[in-house]
Design a protein around this motif. Structure first.
Motif, PDB file in Angstrom:
ATOM      1  N   VAL A  14       0.847  -1.200   0.000  1.00  0.00           N
ATOM      2  CA  VAL A  14       0.000   0.000   0.000  1.00  0.00           C
ATOM      3  C   VAL A  14       0.880   1.247   0.000  1.00  0.00           C
ATOM      4  O   VAL A  14       0.660   2.195  -0.761  1.00  0.00           O
ATOM      5  CB  VAL A  14      -0.937   0.001   1.229  1.00  0.00           C
ATOM      6  N   PHE A  15       1.899   1.226   0.847  1.00  0.00           N
ATOM      7  CA  PHE A  15       2.816   2.358   0.968  1.00  0.00           C
ATOM      8  C   PHE A  15       3.515   2.609  -0.367  1.00  0.00           C
ATOM      9  O   PHE A  15       3.570   3.742  -0.863  1.00  0.00           O
ATOM     10  CB  PHE A  15       3.835   2.037   2.069  1.00  0.00           C
ATOM     11  N   MET A  16       3.992   1.529  -0.972  1.00  0.00           N
ATOM     12  CA  MET A  16       4.679   1.644  -2.263  1.00  0.00           C
ATOM     13  C   MET A  16       3.751   2.266  -3.304  1.00  0.00           C
ATOM     14  O   MET A  16       4.131   3.204  -4.017  1.00  0.00           O
ATOM     15  CB  MET A  16       5.127   0.249  -2.711  1.00  0.00           C
ATOM     16  N   GLY A  17       2.524   1.752  -3.377  1.00  0.00           N
ATOM     17  CA  GLY A  17       1.574   2.271  -4.356  1.00  0.00           C
ATOM     18  C   GLY A  17       1.273   3.736  -4.124  1.00  0.00           C
ATOM     19  O   GLY A  17       1.242   4.541  -5.067  1.00  0.00           O
ATOM     20  N   GLY A  68      -4.753  -0.836  -3.093  1.00  0.00           N
ATOM     21  CA  GLY A  68      -5.637  -1.780  -2.434  1.00  0.00           C
ATOM     22  C   GLY A  68      -7.110  -1.541  -2.558  1.00  0.00           C
ATOM     23  O   GLY A  68      -7.862  -2.452  -2.792  1.00  0.00           O
ATOM     24  N   ILE A  69      -7.552  -0.305  -2.407  1.00  0.00           N
ATOM     25  CA  ILE A  69      -8.983  -0.109  -2.449  1.00  0.00           C
ATOM     26  C   ILE A  69      -9.374   0.251  -3.871  1.00  0.00           C
ATOM     27  O   ILE A  69      -8.797   1.151  -4.469  1.00  0.00           O
ATOM     28  CB  ILE A  69      -9.436   1.011  -1.511  1.00  0.00           C
ATOM     29  N   ILE A  70     -10.359  -0.441  -4.399  1.00  0.00           N
ATOM     30  CA  ILE A  70     -10.819  -0.198  -5.756  1.00  0.00           C
ATOM     31  C   ILE A  70     -11.187   1.271  -5.925  1.00  0.00           C
ATOM     32  O   ILE A  70     -10.773   1.933  -6.864  1.00  0.00           O
ATOM     33  CB  ILE A  70     -12.060  -1.066  -6.041  1.00  0.00           C
ATOM     34  N   GLY A  71     -11.976   1.776  -4.975  1.00  0.00           N
ATOM     35  CA  GLY A  71     -12.428   3.158  -5.058  1.00  0.00           C
ATOM     36  C   GLY A  71     -11.265   4.104  -5.286  1.00  0.00           C
ATOM     37  O   GLY A  71     -11.286   4.930  -6.196  1.00  0.00           O
ATOM     38  N   ALA A  72     -10.200   3.941  -4.495  1.00  0.00           N
ATOM     39  CA  ALA A  72      -9.083   4.872  -4.554  1.00  0.00           C
ATOM     40  C   ALA A  72      -8.395   4.841  -5.911  1.00  0.00           C
ATOM     41  O   ALA A  72      -8.070   5.886  -6.482  1.00  0.00           O
ATOM     42  CB  ALA A  72      -8.088   4.567  -3.443  1.00  0.00           C
ATOM     43  N   SER A  73      -8.189   3.635  -6.453  1.00  0.00           N
ATOM     44  CA  SER A  73      -7.436   3.600  -7.713  1.00  0.00           C
ATOM     45  C   SER A  73      -8.296   4.076  -8.877  1.00  0.00           C
ATOM     46  O   SER A  73      -7.779   4.696  -9.801  1.00  0.00           O
ATOM     47  CB  SER A  73      -6.850   2.210  -7.972  1.00  0.00           C
ATOM     48  N   VAL A  74      -9.601   3.800  -8.835  1.00  0.00           N
ATOM     49  CA  VAL A  74     -10.462   4.299  -9.901  1.00  0.00           C
ATOM     50  C   VAL A  74     -10.507   5.834  -9.862  1.00  0.00           C
ATOM     51  O   VAL A  74     -10.378   6.497 -10.895  1.00  0.00           O
ATOM     52  CB  VAL A  74     -11.885   3.711  -9.784  1.00  0.00           C
ATOM     53  N   VAL A  75     -10.635   6.372  -8.663  1.00  0.00           N
ATOM     54  CA  VAL A  75     -10.667   7.830  -8.525  1.00  0.00           C
ATOM     55  C   VAL A  75      -9.359   8.438  -9.032  1.00  0.00           C
ATOM     56  O   VAL A  75      -9.353   9.421  -9.782  1.00  0.00           O
ATOM     57  CB  VAL A  75     -10.929   8.235  -7.062  1.00  0.00           C
ATOM     58  N   MET A  76      -8.239   7.791  -8.677  1.00  0.00           N
ATOM     59  CA  MET A  76      -6.949   8.325  -9.102  1.00  0.00           C
ATOM     60  C   MET A  76      -6.853   8.386 -10.632  1.00  0.00           C
ATOM     61  O   MET A  76      -6.532   9.425 -11.207  1.00  0.00           O
ATOM     62  CB  MET A  76      -5.812   7.469  -8.547  1.00  0.00           C
ATOM     63  N   ILE A  77      -7.167   7.271 -11.296  1.00  0.00           N
ATOM     64  CA  ILE A  77      -7.018   7.252 -12.757  1.00  0.00           C
ATOM     65  C   ILE A  77      -8.050   8.172 -13.407  1.00  0.00           C
ATOM     66  O   ILE A  77      -7.750   8.834 -14.402  1.00  0.00           O
ATOM     67  CB  ILE A  77      -7.112   5.806 -13.302  1.00  0.00           C
ATOM     68  N   THR A  78      -9.242   8.246 -12.817  1.00  0.00           N
ATOM     69  CA  THR A  78     -10.258   9.134 -13.372  1.00  0.00           C
ATOM     70  C   THR A  78      -9.782  10.588 -13.367  1.00  0.00           C
ATOM     71  O   THR A  78      -9.847  11.293 -14.374  1.00  0.00           O
ATOM     72  CB  THR A  78     -11.566   9.043 -12.553  1.00  0.00           C
ATOM     73  N   MET A  79      -9.261  11.021 -12.213  1.00  0.00           N
ATOM     74  CA  MET A  79      -8.837  12.420 -12.104  1.00  0.00           C
ATOM     75  C   MET A  79      -7.655  12.696 -13.022  1.00  0.00           C
ATOM     76  O   MET A  79      -7.524  13.766 -13.610  1.00  0.00           O
ATOM     77  CB  MET A  79      -8.466  12.754 -10.669  1.00  0.00           C
ATOM     78  N   MET A  80      -6.796  11.685 -13.153  1.00  0.00           N
ATOM     79  CA  MET A  80      -5.587  11.881 -13.941  1.00  0.00           C
ATOM     80  C   MET A  80      -5.903  11.906 -15.431  1.00  0.00           C
ATOM     81  O   MET A  80      -5.354  12.711 -16.177  1.00  0.00           O
ATOM     82  CB  MET A  80      -4.635  10.715 -13.634  1.00  0.00           C
ATOM     83  N   ALA A  81      -6.790  11.003 -15.868  1.00  0.00           N
ATOM     84  CA  ALA A  81      -6.911  10.775 -17.311  1.00  0.00           C
ATOM     85  C   ALA A  81      -8.217  11.214 -17.953  1.00  0.00           C
ATOM     86  O   ALA A  81      -8.252  11.459 -19.153  1.00  0.00           O
ATOM     87  CB  ALA A  81      -6.689   9.281 -17.594  1.00  0.00           C
ATOM     88  N   PHE A  82      -9.294  11.330 -17.181  1.00  0.00           N
ATOM     89  CA  PHE A  82     -10.579  11.611 -17.815  1.00  0.00           C
ATOM     90  C   PHE A  82     -10.594  12.951 -18.561  1.00  0.00           C
ATOM     91  O   PHE A  82     -10.952  12.997 -19.745  1.00  0.00           O
ATOM     92  CB  PHE A  82     -11.725  11.541 -16.791  1.00  0.00           C
ATOM     93  N   PRO A  83     -10.165  14.031 -17.906  1.00  0.00           N
ATOM     94  CA  PRO A  83     -10.174  15.309 -18.630  1.00  0.00           C
ATOM     95  C   PRO A  83      -9.339  15.252 -19.901  1.00  0.00           C
ATOM     96  O   PRO A  83      -9.759  15.740 -20.954  1.00  0.00           O
ATOM     97  CB  PRO A  83      -9.573  16.283 -17.615  1.00  0.00           C
ATOM     98  N   ILE A  96      -1.401   4.247   6.983  1.00  0.00           N
ATOM     99  CA  ILE A  96      -1.851   3.814   8.301  1.00  0.00           C
ATOM    100  C   ILE A  96      -3.368   3.633   8.299  1.00  0.00           C
ATOM    101  O   ILE A  96      -3.895   2.643   8.811  1.00  0.00           O
ATOM    102  CB  ILE A  96      -1.450   4.860   9.362  1.00  0.00           C
ATOM    103  N   LYS A  97      -4.066   4.579   7.682  1.00  0.00           N
ATOM    104  CA  LYS A  97      -5.530   4.487   7.651  1.00  0.00           C
ATOM    105  C   LYS A  97      -5.988   3.279   6.851  1.00  0.00           C
ATOM    106  O   LYS A  97      -6.889   2.553   7.263  1.00  0.00           O
ATOM    107  CB  LYS A  97      -6.131   5.785   7.065  1.00  0.00           C
ATOM    108  N   THR A  98      -5.337   3.076   5.676  1.00  0.00           N
ATOM    109  CA  THR A  98      -5.717   1.918   4.865  1.00  0.00           C
ATOM    110  C   THR A  98      -5.450   0.634   5.633  1.00  0.00           C
ATOM    111  O   THR A  98      -6.267  -0.289   5.632  1.00  0.00           O
ATOM    112  CB  THR A  98      -4.918   1.901   3.550  1.00  0.00           C
TER     113      THR A  98
END
Lengths: 163, 448
Positions: free
Chosen positions: B76-79, B122-137, B285-287
């Motif tokens: 998680v930390f690495m990601g 690890g969390i699906i939500g987090a990675s989808v949000v990340m790629i969405t913000m990065m690439a959708f626009p 830590i939170k994850t």
């Protein structure tokens, strides 16, 4: 009430520093262990045990912090549709019938669990391992104590807003 | 009275599901429901209060003392370091340059980014949000249709649960008592297969359209900076996976080294500040508190379930079930698929897998899959299945996260529409791995 809530917030939020410490230490311990084992041919059981000690400390002590930061997973299918008032009541009920009794039971038996380890002088099964198993075992009730405290803090916050 | 005693463990599930839908944190609902049923069991004299003591030893022995699970916070930390320091963004830019002459080049870069980053967070939500913000626009600016763009991003963002070093595989390996290294090897080829199928689909859809990125097309390319951003990250991830596959390092060791490598990389690139580092630590830590909170809650829940006789009940039920192994697999797959509408993989793997474990290890698929290979093969099927479930309208988990992070002009219907071709690809991939287990089992067979 206000003071109690502040103290609770303070204690639990400070555990973030402890968490950071254990996270970095965990990473460094793995590095030292890998270097020792792969390159210097020194395999160390105690280093490996230290790794899970750090990991255990990391997540046990941070359960409460995670709750105060509202980072525990919720199923929010209906939650988004409920009114804030309903969600507040759910949080109050959840804390009182789920979280706090759960913490109480784990703490109650966790103290026994750690005391047993202490009085029997439990240590690692291997000779080169770490002694004093009671230290890590006592983190179980301590972690749940912090979780309980943060539960009380959340509860008080919700009750206050509810009024 | 005896009827209540018999079905008491089974009652735990409807009660659990109802309470989960209240929206109270999953970790505490699990622990609380377990506790309540323990108390009910006490009143019926089939549970002893002192048994709660054993929950502590279970938590300690199963979660704290567990060496495999140390890999979870480290990956998680690495990601998070790769993602939050901006290394992932640079990676996307370089991939865009590399694929700029391909039809659907940007969409391909997004898929490749999803494959390389493999959602170690690890969390699906987090990675989808990340790629969405990065690439959708960027995708909208490059004239991609909204449904196509959203489907591509959702599929790329969920691919990470399948492609190693996915932390879901770490946890599955632990729960099913199979080696995480083996599981990583088993999942790699099916994961890459899906990625390739996505790329083929992107290629076909875009071959006639004018979605090319005019911006990058004619500019001279600074190859050195492209290589500089591409090579170290790819090298790091290859090293982590390679050392695991070659048997040089355990997943735990590789995760620690990977996190350290990512940290070094971000420092060398001058993308790291102390305050950023603390922020990433807190996020890790939170994850980790979130995942292990559920782990501990599920330990308490399943302890009470077993103690009340739930295990025997399930095995008994399955012994009287005359459907044969394929029916059992289908039933579990359908169940997992439906659960995937409402729950993240963490809840599903931690609650459902342990229950079916005794049945799975006894499955006889003679001739199709070797008995010793059933569990890793099955875990990969579950992973593909869950990923499909996260993409399926109207409940698909990933789609909601995407709606939240996408530009306002994107409607839910666009997202639903865009997901459908990818769901078809997923089902195709799932069937391939089911019918030809060798796709999954070939690599571990060769490497071991």
């Amino acid at each position: 009430m206000v003071i109690l809530r502040r103290i609770a917030n303070l204690i639990v939020l400070k555990t973030a520093y402890i968490g950071r410490f254990f996270l970095i230490m965990l990473m460094l311990t793995i590095i030292v262990d890998v270097i020792g084992r792969r390159f210097l041919n020194m395999s160390s059981v105690s280093l490996q045990e230290l790794e899970w000690h750090f990991h255990g400390a990391l997540f046990l002590l941070c359960l409460g912090f995670t709750y105060l930061k509202d980072a525990h997973v919720r199923v929010d299918l209906f939650r988004d549709k409920f009114s804030p008032e309903t969600n507040r009541i759910i949080e109050i009920i959840g804390c009182s019938i789920f979280l706090l009794p759960y913490c109480a039971v784990v703490i109650y038996f966790g103290i026994d669990f750690a005391l047993q380890a202490y009085s029997s002088g439990e240590m690692s099964a291997t000779a080169e391992g770490l002694p004093y198993r009671w230290i890590i075992k006592s983190l179980l009730p301590i972690g749940f104590f912090l979780l309980g405290i943060s539960g009380i803090a959340v509860l008080l916050n919700q009750v206050k807003e509810h009024k | 009275m005896t009827i209540i005693m018999d079905i008491l463990p089974l009652l735990m599930f409807p009660v659990l599901v109802m309470c989960l839908f209240s929206g109270y944190p999953v970790a505490f609902v699990l622990g609380g429901v377990g506790l309540c049923f323990g108390l009910i069991g006490m009143s019926l004299d089939i549970f002893n209060f002192k048994e709660f003591f054993l929950i502590n030893s279970r938590i300690f022995g199963g979660v704290v003392e567990n060496i495999v699970l140390i890999a979870v916070p480290m990956f998680v930390f690495m990601g998070l370091i790769l993602e939050r320091s901006g290394i992932a963004h640079e990676l996307l830019d370089s991939l865009r340059i590399l694929t700029r002459r391909m039809p659907g080049g940007l969409a391909m870069s997004v898929t490749l980014l999803g494959t390389v980053m493999a959602a170690t967070t690890g969390i699906i939500g987090a990675s989808v949000v990340m790629i969405t913000m990065m690439a959708f626009p960027a995708m909208l600016a490059a004239n991609y249709e909204k449904p196509f763009a959203s489907g591509t991003i959702a599929a790329a963002g969920t691919l990470g649960i399948l492609i190693p070093p996915s932390i879901m595989l770490v946890i599955m390996g632990d729960l099913l008592s199979i080696s995480v290294t083996d599981l990583f090897m088993t999942a790699l080829v099916p994961g890459l297969l899906l990625a390739v199928l996505y790329l083929i689909y992107i290629f076909i859809v875009n071959i006639r359209s004018k979605t090319e990125e005019a911006v990058h097309y004619n500019e001279p390319v600074d190859w050195i900076s492209v290589l500089k951003s591409l090579l170290p990250t790819i090298l790091l991830i290859t090293l982590v996976l390679g050392s695991i596959f070659a048997g040089i390092a355990t997943p735990t060791e590789a995760s620690g080294v990977g996190a350290f490598g990512a940290l070094l990389l971000s420092v060398i690139r001058k993308k790291m500040t102390l305050s950023k580092l603390w922020e990433m630590c807190d996020e890790t830590i939170k994850t980790s508190g979130m995942i292990f909170g559920i782990f501990v809650g599920a330990t308490a829940f399943s302890y009470v379930f077993r103690s009340l006789g739930g295990d025997d009940l399930i095995i008994h039920f399955m012994n009287n079930f005359s459907g044969g192994p394929w029916i059992i697999i289908t039933v579990i797959m359908v169940l997992v698929f439906i659960l995937g509408f409402f729950f993240d993989w963490i809840e599903i793997t931690l609650i459902v897998l342990p229950i079916f474990m005794p049945i799975l290890s006894g499955l006889d698929l003679s001739g199709h899959v070797e008995p010793s290979n059933i569990l890793p093969w099955f875990a990969v099927l579950v992973a593909i299945n869950l990923q499909t479930s996260f993409l399926t309208p109207p409940f698909g988990f990933a789609l909601f996260y995407m709606k939240g992070a996408a530009p306002k002009s994107v409607r839910m219907e666009d997202i639903y529409k865009g997901a459908i071709p990818y769901i078809i690809i997923q089902i195709f991939g799932l069937l391939l791995v089911m019918i030809f287990p060798a796709i999954a089992l070939w690599l571990p067979g060769v490497l071991n």
